[in-house]
Write a protein that holds these residues in place. Structure first.
Motif, PDB file in Angstrom:
ATOM      1  N   TRP A   4       0.848  -1.186   0.000  1.00  0.00           N
ATOM      2  CA  TRP A   4       0.000   0.000   0.000  1.00  0.00           C
ATOM      3  C   TRP A   4       0.882   1.235   0.000  1.00  0.00           C
ATOM      4  O   TRP A   4       1.831   1.326   0.775  1.00  0.00           O
ATOM      5  CB  TRP A   4      -0.896   0.022   1.246  1.00  0.00           C
ATOM      6  CG  TRP A   4      -1.888  -1.103   1.309  1.00  0.00           C
ATOM      7  CD1 TRP A   4      -1.625  -2.419   1.518  1.00  0.00           C
ATOM      8  CD2 TRP A   4      -3.302  -0.994   1.152  1.00  0.00           C
ATOM      9  NE1 TRP A   4      -2.784  -3.150   1.504  1.00  0.00           N
ATOM     10  CE2 TRP A   4      -3.844  -2.298   1.285  1.00  0.00           C
ATOM     11  CE3 TRP A   4      -4.176   0.069   0.920  1.00  0.00           C
ATOM     12  CZ2 TRP A   4      -5.203  -2.560   1.199  1.00  0.00           C
ATOM     13  CZ3 TRP A   4      -5.539  -0.184   0.833  1.00  0.00           C
ATOM     14  CH2 TRP A   4      -6.044  -1.484   0.963  1.00  0.00           C
ATOM     15  N   GLY A  10     -11.847  -3.025  -2.498  1.00  0.00           N
ATOM     16  CA  GLY A  10     -11.247  -2.567  -1.249  1.00  0.00           C
ATOM     17  C   GLY A  10      -9.825  -2.089  -1.419  1.00  0.00           C
ATOM     18  O   GLY A  10      -8.966  -2.370  -0.586  1.00  0.00           O
ATOM     19  N   ARG A  17      -8.259   3.188   1.082  1.00  0.00           N
ATOM     20  CA  ARG A  17      -8.773   3.530   2.408  1.00  0.00           C
ATOM     21  C   ARG A  17      -8.477   5.001   2.658  1.00  0.00           C
ATOM     22  O   ARG A  17      -7.326   5.435   2.573  1.00  0.00           O
ATOM     23  CB  ARG A  17      -8.127   2.673   3.500  1.00  0.00           C
ATOM     24  CG  ARG A  17      -8.667   2.969   4.902  1.00  0.00           C
ATOM     25  CD  ARG A  17      -7.943   2.157   5.971  1.00  0.00           C
ATOM     26  NE  ARG A  17      -8.206   0.728   5.854  1.00  0.00           N
ATOM     27  CZ  ARG A  17      -7.334  -0.173   5.427  1.00  0.00           C
ATOM     28  NH1 ARG A  17      -6.119   0.225   5.060  1.00  0.00           N
ATOM     29  NH2 ARG A  17      -7.648  -1.444   5.349  1.00  0.00           N
ATOM     30  N   THR A  56      -8.897   8.297   5.306  1.00  0.00           N
ATOM     31  CA  THR A  56      -9.139   8.666   6.703  1.00  0.00           C
ATOM     32  C   THR A  56      -9.025  10.178   6.854  1.00  0.00           C
ATOM     33  O   THR A  56      -8.038  10.773   6.416  1.00  0.00           O
ATOM     34  CB  THR A  56      -8.118   7.988   7.639  1.00  0.00           C
ATOM     35  OG1 THR A  56      -8.200   6.573   7.474  1.00  0.00           O
ATOM     36  CG2 THR A  56      -8.400   8.344   9.090  1.00  0.00           C
ATOM     37  N   CYS A  84     -18.570   9.776   2.722  1.00  0.00           N
ATOM     38  CA  CYS A  84     -18.389   9.417   4.130  1.00  0.00           C
ATOM     39  C   CYS A  84     -19.217  10.408   4.948  1.00  0.00           C
ATOM     40  O   CYS A  84     -18.716  11.366   5.521  1.00  0.00           O
ATOM     41  CB  CYS A  84     -16.916   9.475   4.521  1.00  0.00           C
ATOM     42  SG  CYS A  84     -16.579   8.846   6.179  1.00  0.00           S
ATOM     43  N   THR A 126     -13.297   7.123   8.708  1.00  0.00           N
ATOM     44  CA  THR A 126     -12.562   6.304   7.747  1.00  0.00           C
ATOM     45  C   THR A 126     -13.530   5.620   6.799  1.00  0.00           C
ATOM     46  O   THR A 126     -14.630   5.193   7.208  1.00  0.00           O
ATOM     47  CB  THR A 126     -11.713   5.235   8.470  1.00  0.00           C
ATOM     48  OG1 THR A 126     -10.768   5.883   9.322  1.00  0.00           O
ATOM     49  CG2 THR A 126     -10.951   4.382   7.468  1.00  0.00           C
ATOM     50  N   GLN A 127     -13.138   5.482   5.547  1.00  0.00           N
ATOM     51  CA  GLN A 127     -13.965   4.800   4.555  1.00  0.00           C
ATOM     52  C   GLN A 127     -13.080   3.914   3.691  1.00  0.00           C
ATOM     53  O   GLN A 127     -12.082   4.376   3.117  1.00  0.00           O
ATOM     54  CB  GLN A 127     -14.694   5.820   3.682  1.00  0.00           C
ATOM     55  CG  GLN A 127     -15.634   5.224   2.660  1.00  0.00           C
ATOM     56  CD  GLN A 127     -16.976   4.841   3.264  1.00  0.00           C
ATOM     57  OE1 GLN A 127     -17.366   5.404   4.284  1.00  0.00           O
ATOM     58  NE2 GLN A 127     -17.663   3.900   2.663  1.00  0.00           N
ATOM     59  N   LEU A 128     -13.401   2.616   3.608  1.00  0.00           N
ATOM     60  CA  LEU A 128     -12.734   1.689   2.696  1.00  0.00           C
ATOM     61  C   LEU A 128     -13.572   1.612   1.431  1.00  0.00           C
ATOM     62  O   LEU A 128     -14.788   1.388   1.493  1.00  0.00           O
ATOM     63  CB  LEU A 128     -12.597   0.312   3.329  1.00  0.00           C
ATOM     64  CG  LEU A 128     -11.892  -0.760   2.481  1.00  0.00           C
ATOM     65  CD1 LEU A 128     -10.427  -0.402   2.281  1.00  0.00           C
ATOM     66  CD2 LEU A 128     -12.017  -2.134   3.136  1.00  0.00           C
ATOM     67  N   CYS A 129     -12.954   1.801   0.277  1.00  0.00           N
ATOM     68  CA  CYS A 129     -13.726   1.855  -0.958  1.00  0.00           C
ATOM     69  C   CYS A 129     -12.971   1.177  -2.094  1.00  0.00           C
ATOM     70  O   CYS A 129     -11.799   0.812  -1.961  1.00  0.00           O
ATOM     71  CB  CYS A 129     -14.050   3.300  -1.326  1.00  0.00           C
ATOM     72  SG  CYS A 129     -12.616   4.404  -1.336  1.00  0.00           S
ATOM     73  N   SER A 130     -13.658   1.031  -3.206  1.00  0.00           N
ATOM     74  CA  SER A 130     -13.071   0.424  -4.404  1.00  0.00           C
ATOM     75  C   SER A 130     -13.124   1.439  -5.527  1.00  0.00           C
ATOM     76  O   SER A 130     -14.197   1.889  -5.925  1.00  0.00           O
ATOM     77  CB  SER A 130     -13.844  -0.838  -4.805  1.00  0.00           C
ATOM     78  OG  SER A 130     -13.850  -1.785  -3.741  1.00  0.00           O
ATOM     79  N   GLU A 173      -4.657   5.625   1.617  1.00  0.00           N
ATOM     80  CA  GLU A 173      -3.886   4.392   1.447  1.00  0.00           C
ATOM     81  C   GLU A 173      -4.378   3.692   0.187  1.00  0.00           C
ATOM     82  O   GLU A 173      -5.570   3.386   0.071  1.00  0.00           O
ATOM     83  CB  GLU A 173      -4.059   3.484   2.659  1.00  0.00           C
ATOM     84  CG  GLU A 173      -3.587   4.116   3.966  1.00  0.00           C
ATOM     85  CD  GLU A 173      -3.946   3.271   5.170  1.00  0.00           C
ATOM     86  OE1 GLU A 173      -3.244   2.282   5.428  1.00  0.00           O
ATOM     87  OE2 GLU A 173      -4.960   3.590   5.823  1.00  0.00           O
ATOM     88  N   LYS A 223      -3.806   0.539  -2.499  1.00  0.00           N
ATOM     89  CA  LYS A 223      -3.182  -0.756  -2.766  1.00  0.00           C
ATOM     90  C   LYS A 223      -2.569  -0.742  -4.154  1.00  0.00           C
ATOM     91  O   LYS A 223      -3.183  -0.293  -5.117  1.00  0.00           O
ATOM     92  CB  LYS A 223      -4.216  -1.883  -2.669  1.00  0.00           C
ATOM     93  CG  LYS A 223      -3.618  -3.281  -2.692  1.00  0.00           C
ATOM     94  CD  LYS A 223      -4.702  -4.342  -2.465  1.00  0.00           C
ATOM     95  CE  LYS A 223      -4.100  -5.738  -2.421  1.00  0.00           C
ATOM     96  NZ  LYS A 223      -5.140  -6.769  -2.202  1.00  0.00           N
TER      97      LYS A 223
END
Length: 669
Positions: free
Chosen positions: A514, A555, A558, A560, A600, A610-614, A640, A642
């Motif tokens: 990441w 995913g 991320r 924040t 968010c 925080t939000q995890l997204c694609s 962050e 990937k």
């Protein structure tokens, strides 16, 4: 203009307990000449010094910088960049502080190790006989400079800690950008019997002429050899103008106008008032040039400049979008990434390439997507104060700027402030490769040697591909923290090579890597605190751009948002993410009409969301917001992403010694 009411109760004004109006805020070791001022200094507020104090001048000339009894010419020179750039000045001293006299406090901001930090001070200033004893402006009714100097002293611990330093470091601290130091010693060594300037020096003059209105330029004298200057050793000056004029015989004469912030005569060159240099130009031209030189300024011809001065410092220009511009091409280095790291004794402090442990140093992947210009830098944290002979001393080197007749006489002058650091970069063609064979080859680009600078940099053009970046100290087992930064004209990716299970060769592990991007900004009332999408002012909120360079599955991002804690109170915060099509920014007027790709919300009273997204490949912008407009706070956004590069680990030794600059030559630098 604000007129202070002397009957206003003083006790209602802010008094900074963390930086009190006592000897503690003035001295650390009493090892500099200002120690003799102990017991003579009183602390006064602006309204006690001036009848009509102003934060900023109505006329630009009234805010001109003057040095006081403190040997901090290096910092004051850098402040010239703020004096001529309103955008930078508002970054360091945020607007909307009209009540600075009534409240008795001021908020300032400095860039420190990757992020902007806020420093709050009261407005009590050191004085002798009711006059400022340190920095001041030409008009003593203007106070932006002495207050900023106080905030910088608080950031460092006390005023005495500002005695001697590097202009380049101060420039980075007040701009968040980059600065180059160019040595002029090679010119004198190679041209002692030649009055003509070498090609490289002519190139530098052309750069100065091009940058004079875009950036800041400083010059300095280090040695004590006899020349055209008087009492100017170890002193920094600012270059205020660069001109090419036509002489009486039709030849071109290159001149530089230089300011000494002592505001007193220190130059005996051929272009001082009444000297022979003025006979080379028409009397009308001479009169015009003389009229441009204000108090403390003097003209120097190009050959004389390169002969008499030791070093130049040039700040990288910053455009209105906040992007750094290349000193070489003027192109926008708009793609910026940074990542922190550290050397740990016995683990990741492998030293230079002379050591078999070199491979244990921290390693990073730099991915270049398109051909482009790039600047890679490694910035180290300052060494802690060291103790010698029972006294705590601060280290300085010969190129630190303070007057020779006012330099400290303690052992502090002989100590290092920083570790000797270097940076090496190799292009790696395959994902599976042998580290030993890779680093045994000449690097694609590297620093010439390890140097005791806070930040070292590489400036080059790189072709697309993956690059292995290894920062190192010269000596092994030296602990330290650093920040790796990259500025590029093309899209880039930067990530750390994460530790995996010990392997004898580089192999892929199961987890991906990441990359991490940090943004630090503020919501400012009336400017960038637009509130949520319910309000028409939403479009004024900060915009934070980032890119997804390749599709790495679900995913893969991320985000924040973290706000600063203000007396335990939190604002309701949230953010939206918009995709930017055709490489254009989201239109400010219509962003409320565009559907975000990530939300968010609702806004929550919490320090962090925080939000995890694609997200698919493309360009994006994050708009963080408070729920209500004009709600002020400082915040950090961490993204962050990937990436498709796999982590590697190796414990092999180099197997051969690669010659590098000797420790002795580094020490003598």
């Amino acid at each position: 203009m604000i007129i202070w009411d002397m009957e206003t109760p003083k006790k209602s004004q802010f008094e900074d307990a963390d930086f009190p109006a006592t000897v503690k805020s003035l001295f650390s070791t009493h090892s500099t000449p200002i120690a003799k001022l102990s017991g003579k200094i009183t602390w006064l507020r602006p309204q006690e010094i001036s009848k009509s104090p102003q934060l900023f001048p109505e006329k630009l000339q009234d805010g001109q910088i003057k040095q006081g009894l403190l040997g901090d010419c290096w910092f004051l020179c850098a402040c010239e960049a703020l004096h001529k750039n309103k955008l930078l000045l508002e970054k360091v001293i945020p607007p909307g502080q009209d009540s600075w006299i009534q409240s008795g406090c001021l908020r300032c901001r400095f860039w420190k190790f990757g992020q902007w930090v806020e420093v709050i001070i009261d407005n009590r200033l050191p004085c002798i006989s009711r006059r400022l004893c340190f920095s001041r402006c030409r008009s003593e009714e203007v106070f932006w400079l002495p207050l900023l100097e106080k905030a910088y002293a608080k950031l460092h611990g006390c005023y005495e800690m500002l005695w001697a330093g590097q202009v380049a470091e101060a420039l980075v601290d007040i701009t968040g950008g980059l600065a180059d130091r160019w040595t002029l010693k090679n010119y004198r060594k190679n041209n002692e019997k030649n009055d003509h300037v070498s090609f490289s020096e002519k190139s530098k003059f052309e750069v100065m002429k091009d940058l004079k209105d875009k950036s800041f330029i400083s010059c300095s004298v280090h040695g004590s050899t006899k020349g055209s200057y008087e009492r100017a050793e170890f002193h920094a000056f600012s270059v205020t103008d660069v001109k090419q004029i036509v002489g009486l015989v039709g030849d071109y004469i290159n001149l530089l106008r230089i300011r000494n912030m002592w505001n007193r005569r220190c130059w005996n060159g051929s272009w001082q008032e009444g000297s022979d240099g003025w006979n080379k130009v028409d009397v009308v031209v001479a009169a015009q040039l003389m009229s441009l030189a204000e108090e403390g300024e003097f003209w120097v011809e190009e050959q004389e400049f390169f002969r008499e001065f030791d070093e130049m410092t040039v700040g990288y220009p910053i455009n209105t979008e906040g992007h750094i511009l290349s000193l070489l091409t003027g192109k926008s280095l708009c793609h910026t990434l940074q990542i922190s790291g550290g050397w740990v004794k016995g683990q990741s402090a492998g030293g230079c390439r002379n050591n078999s442990s070199f491979c244990s140093n921290p390693k990073f992947w730099l991915r270049i997507l398109d051909p482009g210009e790039i600047v890679i830098t490694i910035l180290q944290k300052k060494l802690d104060s060291s103790t010698k002979n029972g006294k705590t001393c601060r280290a300085r080197d010969a190129s630190m700027h303070c007057p020779d007749n006012e330099r400290p006489t303690t052992d502090a002058l002989q100590q290092k402030r920083y570790r000797a650091i270097g940076l090496h970069v190799w292009k790696v063609e395959k994902k599976r490769f042998n580290l030993q064979k890779t680093v045994a080859k000449p690097p694609t680009i590297s620093t010439e040697c390890h140097t005791y600078d806070r930040e070292v940099k590489l400036h080059c053009d790189l072709t697309p591909g993956y690059y292995l970046v290894i920062p190192s100290t010269f000596m092994k087992d030296e602990d330290g923290e650093f920040l790796l930064r990259a500025f590029s004209t093309s899209k880039i990716s930067l990530s750390a090579v994460k530790a995996a299970h010990p392997l004898t060769k580089f192999e892929e592990s199961g987890e991906g890597e990441w990359e991490i991007i940090h943004f630090t900004d503020s919501w400012i009332k009336g400017k960038s605190a637009g509130g949520s999408r319910n309000f028409q002012t939403y479009s004024t909120n900060p915009r934070l751009p980032f890119s997804i360079l390749s599709n790495t599955g679900t995913g893969n991002v991320r985000i924040t948002l973290c706000q600063e804690n203000c007396d335990g109170q939190f604002l309701p915060i949230g953010f939206h993410v918009y995709q930017v099509h055709n490489s254009k920014n989201v239109n400010q007027a219509s962003c409320q009409l565009v559907d975000p790709v990530v939300t968010c919300v609702p806004h929550r009273y919490t320090q962090e969301v925080t939000q995890l997204c694609s997200l698919t490949e493309g360009n994006y912008v994050i708009i963080p917001s408070t729920y209500l407009p004009d709600s002020e706070a400082q915040f950090t956004v961490t993204v962050e992403i990937k990436i498709d590069r796999k982590p590697f680990q190796c414990q092999e030794n180099l197997g051969q010694i690669i010659n590098e600059v000797s420790y002795t030559s580094v020490m003598q630098r």
